[in-house]
Design an enzyme around this catalytic site. Structure first.
Site, PDB file in Angstrom:
ATOM      1  N   SER A  64     -38.801  15.224   5.615  1.00  9.79           N
ATOM      2  CA  SER A  64     -37.545  14.314   5.895  1.00  9.79           C
ATOM      3  C   SER A  64     -37.095  14.117   4.422  1.00  9.79           C
ATOM      4  O   SER A  64     -36.983  14.681   3.684  1.00  9.79           O
ATOM      5  CB  SER A  64     -38.075  13.197   6.710  1.00  9.79           C
ATOM      6  N   LYS A  96     -36.558  16.420   0.939  1.00  6.24           N
ATOM      7  CA  LYS A  96     -35.571  16.237   0.126  1.00  6.24           C
ATOM      8  C   LYS A  96     -36.026  16.397  -1.235  1.00  6.24           C
ATOM      9  O   LYS A  96     -35.550  16.943  -2.360  1.00  6.24           O
ATOM     10  CB  LYS A  96     -34.673  14.957   0.193  1.00  6.24           C
ATOM     11  N   GLN A 147     -21.550   9.084   4.496  1.00  9.27           N
ATOM     12  CA  GLN A 147     -21.421   7.636   4.489  1.00  9.27           C
ATOM     13  C   GLN A 147     -22.555   6.982   5.218  1.00  9.27           C
ATOM     14  O   GLN A 147     -22.858   5.801   4.825  1.00  9.27           O
ATOM     15  CB  GLN A 147     -20.241   7.431   5.316  1.00  9.27           C
ATOM     16  N   TRP A 180     -29.789  14.810  13.918  1.00 10.93           N
ATOM     17  CA  TRP A 180     -29.448  14.037  12.947  1.00 10.93           C
ATOM     18  C   TRP A 180     -29.664  14.617  11.400  1.00 10.93           C
ATOM     19  O   TRP A 180     -28.915  14.510  10.381  1.00 10.93           O
ATOM     20  CB  TRP A 180     -30.589  12.682  12.745  1.00 10.93           C
ATOM     21  N   HIS A 204     -37.991  15.896  14.759  1.00  9.34           N
ATOM     22  CA  HIS A 204     -38.038  15.611  13.274  1.00  9.34           C
ATOM     23  C   HIS A 204     -39.703  15.661  12.945  1.00  9.34           C
ATOM     24  O   HIS A 204     -40.253  14.993  13.255  1.00  9.34           O
ATOM     25  CB  HIS A 204     -37.456  14.306  13.130  1.00  9.34           C
TER      26      HIS A 204
END
Ligand SMILES: *[C@@H]1O[C@H](CO)[C@@H](O)[C@H](O)[C@H]1NC(C)=O
Ligand SMILES: *[C@@H]1O[C@H](CO)[C@@H](O)[C@H](O)[C@H]1NC(C)=O
Ligand SMILES: *[C@@H]1O[C@H](CO)[C@@H](O)[C@H](O)[C@H]1NC(C)=O
Ligand SMILES: *[C@@H]1O[C@H](CO)[C@@H](O)[C@H](O)[C@H]1NC(C)=O
Ligand SMILES: *[C@@H]1O[C@H](CO)[C@@H](O)[C@H](O)[C@H]1NC(C)=O
Ligand SMILES: *[C@@H]1O[C@H](CO)[C@@H](O)[C@H](O)[C@H]1NC(C)=O
Ligand SMILES: *[C@@H]1O[C@H](CO)[C@@H](O)[C@H](O)[C@H]1NC(C)=O
Ligand SMILES: *[C@@H]1O[C@H](CO)[C@@H](O)[C@H](O)[C@H]1NC(C)=O
Length: 389
Positions: A209, A213, A255, A305, A341
């Site tokens: 997650s 990154k 956003q 997501w 996830h």
């Protein structure tokens, strides 16, 4: 055998680096208004100034340019480690205490080592530097050590800076993902200095997650990383900035992420919130910055997501095309699983790829297989135009 394998790729890379003078980026770099809107994934084979690349020998220049662009508009500038920082490591058994000084400031954090059975200093093992929560059996059972750290001790996951990185770089417009990446790298420094049981030719980085990154950033910013494994990483990781597949569930967009975690990136990312197509890169270039070193990413089909379809059908074919062009097509892989996830089974799925990279094992799983998805060809109209092939 493994040593030979890795040295060969280093030589190939050195050949690219001897390329002629690179096209220059404008100085200063433009803000969003001065950047063209690019509706597809930006062409990896065209320089920022529009000059086409001629052959893989030009990749060193293109890579340097993209590395600057991602720091300018997304990550913030990675600290100049070689000039400024002094790293002091101490070891007590399986605890590494890492202390970094810049001028009169010092930041300290630690990492915990776990070794597979049979490790000795004469038979050094690979290591997977990680942020916790992994399936340890996958790594230890394969003969890979673990070096685990608490990300918050490097940089707090918060708009309020805290941790070793901010003890050194307070006030700088650098994203926390970059700070976490820096943490992985300083652990590598400490391992090289104090842990002869670990082979510095076989450093791996992983996280899931937001830490996926960070693991990708760790692979991008330090060429000592031989294998990057971003798990369920989504946007700001392997998820594309421009393309979304929301039939079954919403995908995270700029956003959203800049809305709740603007501190993960430089504040300069904010100007792209209504204008993401003005970014001069997309996630395929994040992955390609790691090339020709190895990367495999995990994703769960119902983890909407993180845009799993985009990671597989957009990012993978485009990144794979660059890897193929560099002669390293088997060093990029994707592992898709049915779950959600950060499902722990993701680690079992990447195990074969890791064993191929670290131990040169023959494997049967096909890490180019993106089923149940299919390539989203309109994202990469340039894919058959690789120069100099
Ligand atoms: C940003 O997007 C808005 C809305 O689509 C558009 O009106 C504007 O021209 C764009 N700005 C730039 C710099 O491309
Ligand atoms: C090293 O760790 C052991 C426990 O694992 C502890 O008892 C000892 O005090 C530590 N030594 C130092 C110098 O910190
Ligand atoms: C870690 O190292 C720093 C600097 O060498 C030292 O000040 C600190 O006490 C050490 N911490 C531990 C827990 O050993
Ligand atoms: C640390 O160094 C900075 C400049 O490099 C200086 O302004 C500051 O006074 C120093 N702080 C201390 C406590 O010496
Ligand atoms: C290491 O050896 C111990 C003792 O023989 C055993 O219990 C453990 O399962 C082994 N671990 C691995 C990862 O093989
Ligand atoms: C490692 O750092 C954590 C804080 O991040 C601290 O709680 C722990 O005591 C440290 N351990 C050692 C052995 O220094
Ligand atoms: C952990 O990994 C081992 C080896 O791949 C696997 O057998 C085991 O099922 C995994 N555990 C979980 C909870 O996925
Ligand atoms: C792996 O999968 C890809 C995509 O489906 C396919 O093109 C390729 O031929 C497969 N490779 C092998 C060795 O089966």
């Amino acid at each position: 055998m493994v040593g030979v394998f890795i040295i060969t790729s280093a030589l190939v890379y050195a050949a690219y680096a001897s390329a002629a003078a690179c096209p220059r980026l404008p100085n200063p770099l433009p803000t969003v208004d001065g950047l063209p809107s690019i509706p597809t994934l930006p062409d990896p084979w065209t320089f920022f100034d529009g000059t086409p690349l001629r052959s893989p020998a030009d990749w060193a220049c293109r890579r340097e340019e993209v590395l600057t662009l991602v720091q300018q508009y997304f990550y913030g500038y990675y600290p100049d480690h070689s000039k400024e920082e002094r790293v002091h490591a101490s070891r007590n058994g399986t605890t590494l205490n890492i202390s970094v000084s810049v001028g009169n400031r010092t930041g300290t954090f630690n990492a915990t080592l776990t070794f597979p059975n049979g490790t000795t200093r004469f038979r050094p093992v690979p290591v997977m530097i990680n942020t916790g929560g992994v399936n340890e059996t996958v790594f230890l059972g394969s003969g890979v050590a673990l070096a685990t750290f608490d990300v918050d001790s490097v940089a707090a996951d918060s708009t309020t800076p805290g941790g070793a990185f901010w003890d050194l770089y307070s006030g700088e417009d650098i994203g926390v993902l970059t700070a976490w990446a820096w943490g992985y790298h300083r652990i590598m420094d400490a391992i090289i200095d104090k842990v002869p049981e670990i082979d510095p030719q076989r450093f791996g980085v992983t996280g899931c997650s937001r830490w996926g990154k960070a693991a990708l950033a760790a692979g991008i910013f330090d060429e000592r990383v031989a294998l990057s494994i971003p798990m369920s990483s989504g946007l700001e990781g392997i998820g594309p900035w421009r393309f979304f597949f929301e039939e079954d569930g919403a995908n995270e967009m700029i956003q959203n992420i800049f809305g709740y975690a603007p501190y993960w990136s430089t504040s300069r990312l904010g100007q792209f919130v209504p204008n993401v197509t003005n970014l001069p890169f997309d996630a395929h270039l994040h992955a390609a910055l790691v090339a020709p070193r190895a990367i495999v990413w995990d994703e769960g089909e119902i983890d909407y997501w993180t845009n799993p379809e985009g990671e597989a059908s957009v990012t993978f074919p485009a990144a794979h095309a660059v890897y193929e062009w560099l002669g390293a097509g088997d060093r990029v892989g994707v592992a898709i699983r049915p779950g959600d996830h950060c499902d722990i089974s993701g680690y079992t799925n990447i195990q074969d790829f890791m064993n191929k990279i670290f131990f040169n094992e023959k494997i049967t799983r096909n890490y180019s297989d993106i089923s149940p998805y299919t390539p989203y060809t309109e994202a990469f109209p340039w894919i058959n135009d690789a120069p100099g092939k």
